[in-house]
Every structure is written in C-alpha cells, then in structure tokens.
Design an enzyme around this catalytic site. Structure first.
Site, PDB file in Angstrom:
ATOM      1  N   CYS A 112       0.837  -1.201   0.000  1.00  0.00           N
ATOM      2  CA  CYS A 112       0.000   0.000   0.000  1.00  0.00           C
ATOM      3  C   CYS A 112       0.876   1.258   0.000  1.00  0.00           C
ATOM      4  O   CYS A 112       1.557   1.541  -0.966  1.00  0.00           O
ATOM      5  CB  CYS A 112      -0.959  -0.062   1.189  1.00  0.00           C
ATOM      6  N   HIS A 113       0.880   2.023   1.099  1.00  0.00           N
ATOM      7  CA  HIS A 113       1.707   3.220   1.218  1.00  0.00           C
ATOM      8  C   HIS A 113       3.083   2.918   1.824  1.00  0.00           C
ATOM      9  O   HIS A 113       3.912   3.821   1.952  1.00  0.00           O
ATOM     10  CB  HIS A 113       0.988   4.281   2.061  1.00  0.00           C
TER      11      HIS A 113
END
Length: 186
Positions: A112-113
């Site tokens: 994800c991030h």
C-alpha cells in the site's frame, strides 16, 4: 508453504497503520514459524485504522526504533495505510533503519503506502515496484518502474498494492523470506 522456523521479522509501523496490512502478513509469518516484532517510534501501543479513517484497535509495540538493530532481524515488513508510513518517513531513526535494511541485502516487503519508506531510504531507483495508486507518481519520480500488479518482486524487495492483494502478498513474502539466509545467532 515455506517454513520460517528460527527467522525473526521486523514490522515497522506507527499510529495510523492499516490494521489488515499488519495483521494478515504477521499471521502468515507466524503460521510459517517466524517470530515477529512490531517496531515503532514510540513505546506502548499503536492505533490501527481501517481505510485510514476508522479506529480499528491497537497493536502492542515490541521495540522502539531507537533500540532496534538490523542485525537482529532476517527480514522487514512495511505495512501501509496512508498515515503510518507518512509519519515514519518523517522520523530520522525509522528512515535510517530502513536504509540500513536496504544496504544489508535482507528481504523487504512493503504494501500500500509502505513503499514511501523505500522512497525516503533512496531504495527504489531502477526497481520494478507497485503500491497504492496514489504513490505511483512518487515511485516514478524516484526512479522506479511502476507495475499495476497485485504483487511485484524485484530481487529482494516485494511490493503490493493494498488490502485486496493481501492473500498473494502474504504467500509471496513467506516464500521470499524463506529464501533469505538466516541471521547469525549470537
């Protein structure tokens, strides 16, 4: 499934971590026999989130980043959620820890991030990677080739887009971490 008996995996996260992106990889690693430690920038507990907005319980912190050494671990997991990696990339000790992991040639997984930490550690240039779509331009500007795939493995760095890709991410990191040499036990 590969076995990770005797392997110790660092999970670097802080408040705002996406709950499933810490919980499911940790469960897969435990299921394969690994020991994990949640490392954070403060002691106690970190607040998890669901979709960055909804409080989703807490995780106990096993070790503060200032007391963590790369030599103590066989691999590193960088879970996402927008908030946790954004806070971590502003912490000098957290960035130094990730940078030391990169130079150690030990495997790293980011979802994800989580790849924001790899950008901050100057570890993405020339690599094939994926992430949550909002990071694609950040990765490109840092020199990565962005792939819109559920999981991308480039040598010892594994990246993934987000929660929908967790089943593939979890099985891939277990396999990738199993291939890595085990740290020297003292």
């Amino acid at each position: 499934m590969s076995h990770l008996e005797g392997k110790k995996i660092a999970i670097l996260a802080t408040d705002g971590v996406e709950r499933v992106e810490l919980e499911q990889p940790r469960g897969a690693l435990h299921g394969a026999g690994a020991q994990t430690e949640v490392i954070s920038i403060h002691p106690g507990e970190i607040q998890a989130r669901q979709s960055d907005l909804i409080r989703a319980g807490t995780f106990a912190v096993d070790r503060e980043i200032g007391n963590a050494a790369v030599d103590d671990y066989d691999a590193l997991v960088l879970p996402g959620g927008a908030v946790s990696p954004d806070r971590l990339r502003m912490d000098r000790d957290a960035v130094s820890f990730v940078r030391a992991f990169v130079t150690s040639d030990k495997p790293i997984a980011a979802i994800c991030h989580g790849p924001w930490m790899l950008i901050e550690a100057d570890a993405v240039s020339g690599r094939r990677m994926t992430s949550f779509p909002s990071l694609h331009n950040d990765l490109r500007r840092a020199g990565a080739t962005v792939m819109d795939e559920g999981v991308v493995v480039d040598e010892r760095i594994t990246t993934s887009r987000g929660p929908a890709d967790l089943p593939a991410f979890c099985s891939t990191i277990v396999d990738q971490f199993a291939k890595a040499p085990q740290r020297a036990m003292i």
